[in-house]
Design a protein around this motif. Structure first.
Motif, PDB file in Angstrom:
ATOM      1  N   UNK A  99       0.832  -1.204   0.000  1.00 32.77           N
ATOM      2  CA  UNK A  99       0.000   0.000   0.000  1.00 32.77           C
ATOM      3  C   UNK A  99       0.869   1.258   0.000  1.00 32.77           C
ATOM      4  N   UNK A 100       1.950   1.235   0.786  1.00 37.11           N
ATOM      5  CA  UNK A 100       2.850   2.380   0.844  1.00 37.11           C
ATOM      6  C   UNK A 100       3.531   2.639  -0.492  1.00 37.11           C
ATOM      7  N   UNK A 101       3.728   1.565  -1.271  1.00 41.21           N
ATOM      8  CA  UNK A 101       4.355   1.709  -2.589  1.00 41.21           C
ATOM      9  C   UNK A 101       3.360   2.073  -3.676  1.00 41.21           C
ATOM     10  N   UNK A 102       2.090   2.222  -3.295  1.00 44.20           N
ATOM     11  CA  UNK A 102       1.079   2.626  -4.256  1.00 44.20           C
ATOM     12  C   UNK A 102       0.481   1.486  -5.064  1.00 44.20           C
ATOM     13  N   UNK A 103       0.689   0.236  -4.619  1.00 45.54           N
ATOM     14  CA  UNK A 103       0.141  -0.918  -5.328  1.00 45.54           C
ATOM     15  C   UNK A 103      -1.351  -1.037  -5.002  1.00 45.54           C
ATOM     16  N   UNK A 104      -2.158  -1.169  -6.036  1.00 47.99           N
ATOM     17  CA  UNK A 104      -3.603  -1.326  -5.847  1.00 47.99           C
ATOM     18  C   UNK A 104      -3.930  -2.796  -5.609  1.00 47.99           C
ATOM     19  N   UNK A 105      -4.651  -3.095  -4.534  1.00 43.48           N
ATOM     20  CA  UNK A 105      -5.018  -4.485  -4.249  1.00 43.48           C
ATOM     21  C   UNK A 105      -6.191  -4.530  -3.291  1.00 43.48           C
ATOM     22  N   UNK A 106      -6.852  -5.673  -3.290  1.00 38.96           N
ATOM     23  CA  UNK A 106      -7.809  -6.051  -2.253  1.00 38.96           C
ATOM     24  C   UNK A 106      -7.382  -7.431  -1.768  1.00 38.96           C
ATOM     25  N   UNK A 107      -7.522  -7.682  -0.492  1.00 37.55           N
ATOM     26  CA  UNK A 107      -7.105  -8.973   0.071  1.00 37.55           C
ATOM     27  C   UNK A 107      -8.246  -9.558   0.887  1.00 37.55           C
ATOM     28  N   UNK A 108      -8.594 -10.818   0.563  1.00 36.48           N
ATOM     29  CA  UNK A 108      -9.616 -11.553   1.313  1.00 36.48           C
ATOM     30  C   UNK A 108      -8.947 -12.734   2.009  1.00 36.48           C
ATOM     31  N   UNK A 109      -9.116 -12.814   3.327  1.00 32.00           N
ATOM     32  CA  UNK A 109      -8.529 -13.884   4.132  1.00 32.00           C
ATOM     33  C   UNK A 109      -9.652 -14.758   4.670  1.00 32.00           C
ATOM     34  N   UNK A 110      -9.565 -16.060   4.407  1.00 32.56           N
ATOM     35  CA  UNK A 110     -10.580 -17.020   4.842  1.00 32.56           C
ATOM     36  C   UNK A 110      -9.972 -17.969   5.870  1.00 32.56           C
ATOM     37  N   UNK A 111     -10.677 -18.138   6.984  1.00 38.62           N
ATOM     38  CA  UNK A 111     -10.213 -19.064   8.012  1.00 38.62           C
ATOM     39  C   UNK A 111     -10.528 -18.523   9.389  1.00 38.62           C
ATOM     40  N   UNK A 112     -10.764 -19.432  10.317  1.00 43.07           N
ATOM     41  CA  UNK A 112     -11.021 -19.033  11.691  1.00 43.07           C
ATOM     42  C   UNK A 112      -9.840 -19.411  12.574  1.00 43.07           C
ATOM     43  N   UNK A 113      -9.855 -18.928  13.800  1.00 47.70           N
ATOM     44  CA  UNK A 113      -8.783 -19.290  14.710  1.00 47.70           C
ATOM     45  C   UNK A 113      -8.569 -18.237  15.778  1.00 47.70           C
ATOM     46  N   UNK A 114      -7.696 -18.534  16.736  1.00 49.76           N
ATOM     47  CA  UNK A 114      -7.529 -17.668  17.907  1.00 49.76           C
ATOM     48  C   UNK A 114      -6.912 -16.299  17.631  1.00 49.76           C
ATOM     49  N   UNK A 115      -6.310 -16.112  16.452  1.00 44.54           N
ATOM     50  CA  UNK A 115      -5.655 -14.834  16.171  1.00 44.54           C
ATOM     51  C   UNK A 115      -6.580 -13.832  15.479  1.00 44.54           C
ATOM     52  N   UNK A 116      -7.838 -14.162  15.304  1.00 41.20           N
ATOM     53  CA  UNK A 116      -8.690 -13.287  14.489  1.00 41.20           C
ATOM     54  C   UNK A 116      -8.771 -11.863  15.042  1.00 41.20           C
ATOM     55  N   UNK A 117      -9.031 -11.719  16.327  1.00 38.42           N
ATOM     56  CA  UNK A 117      -9.154 -10.368  16.893  1.00 38.42           C
ATOM     57  C   UNK A 117      -7.847  -9.604  16.750  1.00 38.42           C
ATOM     58  N   UNK A 118      -6.740 -10.281  17.000  1.00 36.03           N
ATOM     59  CA  UNK A 118      -5.431  -9.638  16.866  1.00 36.03           C
ATOM     60  C   UNK A 118      -5.202  -9.148  15.437  1.00 36.03           C
ATOM     61  N   UNK A 119      -5.557  -9.989  14.464  1.00 31.58           N
ATOM     62  CA  UNK A 119      -5.339  -9.620  13.068  1.00 31.58           C
ATOM     63  C   UNK A 119      -6.277  -8.493  12.642  1.00 31.58           C
ATOM     64  N   UNK A 120      -7.518  -8.514  13.125  1.00 36.23           N
ATOM     65  CA  UNK A 120      -8.439  -7.423  12.812  1.00 36.23           C
ATOM     66  C   UNK A 120      -7.919  -6.102  13.379  1.00 36.23           C
ATOM     67  N   UNK A 121      -7.348  -6.171  14.570  1.00 36.72           N
ATOM     68  CA  UNK A 121      -6.785  -4.957  15.173  1.00 36.72           C
ATOM     69  C   UNK A 121      -5.586  -4.474  14.373  1.00 36.72           C
ATOM     70  N   UNK A 122      -4.764  -5.407  13.899  1.00 33.66           N
ATOM     71  CA  UNK A 122      -3.602  -5.025  13.089  1.00 33.66           C
ATOM     72  C   UNK A 122      -4.038  -4.361  11.798  1.00 33.66           C
ATOM     73  N   UNK A 123      -5.050  -4.928  11.151  1.00 32.13           N
ATOM     74  CA  UNK A 123      -5.573  -4.322   9.920  1.00 32.13           C
ATOM     75  C   UNK A 123      -6.027  -2.888  10.203  1.00 32.13           C
ATOM     76  N   UNK A 124      -6.707  -2.699  11.329  1.00 28.84           N
ATOM     77  CA  UNK A 124      -7.177  -1.360  11.701  1.00 28.84           C
ATOM     78  C   UNK A 124      -6.010  -0.425  11.978  1.00 28.84           C
TER      79      UNK A 124
END
Length: 416
Positions: free
Chosen positions: A246-271
């Motif tokens: 994103x910092x380099x200006x690359x256009x993308x969308x990313x979809x991540x599929x899967x459940x597990x104990x890190x979900x809240x942590x990863x959602x916070x990181x995305x935010x």
């Protein structure tokens, strides 16, 4: 008539262990008379249709929602087996007193005695355990108790986090050991130098009809990743790669599929990274939805690492599925992944733990459509050649069907 065999798993059904379900159904389709045992039902809310259809005939050690009845039933069955085969009971008792002095081992012994009785009542000639930890431990105890010869498949976490002593004991008593990567096989050979038990490598196969390029309708700039949200999958590193892109200006969308104990942590990181508009976490999904995600992906990425306790992936099945779907893939150079992906030929590989290299490789695939198409087609050819579910399951069926044999008392001896 084919041999009567039984499969043993720790939990059934499990969304993350669809490869076991697929293999079991395929060896049945190939003519093997197979019964499925599970130590417990994990109670997962999302269950594949094929698994749900199979559940009524699965034989559980612990019945969901009935712990006291299950405990009584296990103890009653274990006592009946001990009375029927006192020599077998003494072998189990000696194993507990001399080597396996722990509460989990006592549980495995009771389950093994119960299982030996159930297998005898079904005239099962061979038992195959998936995973080298609890299922192989119970299969070993069942063999000591007078049950049929057994084998087991070693996968990833179970292989690298099980005590080496226990692996040696179980392998020494087994008719053969299966594993899903040559990397695992080398590890086992090094550990089992003085153990004559054959070790066979059979890659997990994938359904080439379910995951097929005819479904492809790629969306430009769409990155897809599938996997349990656990440390060894390397998702924090992948999100850092997304930040760099994103910092380099690359256009993308990313979809991540899967459940597990890190979900809240990863959602916070995305935010925290300010990427909420580019990255979405969809949770666990059935295979039909995962197949649809592959069909839409411009590139598939997975960035596994080796975590401090030694846990790691073998060859992630989602990489095989994506390649079967003719999606270009980017991953890391660990464990058995280079057995599937040859860098620059049928995918791209980077060193684990290097988000900059992961970002660069992913960007290259998104930008260079010609390269992406070449990698994708080569990936499909690789899977057709080496990872066909029917072909690989036939090899498993041949091993299981030909192994209802003569294991001796010495092969069952407890090793100190």
């Amino acid at each position: 008539m084919s041999a009567r065999v039984a499969y043993l798993v720790k939990r059934f059904p499990r969304l993350s262990e669809t490869f076991v379900l697929n293999e079991f159904l395929e060896v049945r389709e190939l003519g093997l008379r197979a019964t499925l045992f599970a130590l417990m039902d994990p109670g997962e809310k999302l269950v594949h249709r094929e698994a749900r259809d199979l559940m009524p005939e699965v034989r559980y050690a612990i019945i969901a929602g009935r712990p006291w009845f299950s405990a009584w039933r296990l103890l009653r069955g274990a006592a009946a087996q001990a009375a029927t085969n006192p020599r077998g009971f003494l072998r189990v008792l000696w194993a507990l007193l001399s080597v396996h002095r722990s509460v989990p081992s006592l549980r495995h012994a009771i389950e093994g005695l119960w299982l030996a009785r159930e297998l005898r009542r079904l005239d099962v000639e061979h038992l195959h355990a998936h995973f080298a930890h609890s299922p192989a431990a119970v299969a070993y105890m069942a063999r000591l108790a007078g049950g049929p010869p057994f084998s087991f498949t070693a996968h990833a976490k179970d292989l690298y986090t099980t005590l080496p002593r226990n692996l040696v004991i179980r392998a020494k008593a087994a008719t053969f050991v299966l594993t899903c990567t040559r990397f695992n096989s080398r590890f086992l050979h090094d550990m089992l130098l003085d153990v004559p038990t054959p070790i066979h490598v059979v890659h997990h196969g994938t359904d080439l009809h379910r995951f097929h390029p005819s479904r492809r309708r790629p969306e430009p700039d769409l990155i897809v990743s599938v996997g349990r949200l656990v440390p060894k999958k390397g998702y924090p590193l992948m999100l850092e790669a997304m930040r760099l892109m994103a910092a380099a200006g690359v256009s993308f969308r990313c979809e991540i599929y899967g459940g597990g104990p890190m979900r809240e942590q990863l959602e916070q990181t995305v935010s925290d990274l300010g990427l909420q508009g580019s990255i979405s976490l969809h949770g666990a999904r059935p295979q039909v939805e995962i197949a649809d995600a592959y069909a839409r992906a411009a590139v598939f990425i997975l960035a596994p690492i080796v975590v401090p306790d030694g846990d790691r992936d073998g060859i992630p099945n989602v990489l095989v599925e994506a390649m079967a779907s003719e999606v270009p893939v980017v991953s890391t150079r660990i464990s058995g992944i280079p057995e599937l992906i040859e860098d620059g030929n049928n995918g791209l590989l980077v060193e684990p733990g290097d988000p900059a290299a992961l970002a660069d490789a992913t960007t290259r695939v998104l930008i260079d459509r010609h390269m992406a198409g070449r990698l994708a087609k080569a990936g499909r050819r690789t899977v057709e050649r080496d990872f066909d579910l029917t072909v690989n399951s036939r090899r498993v069926a041949e091993l299981l069907g030909g192994s209802s044999i003569d294991a001796t008392e010495t092969r069952m001896a407890v090793v100190g």
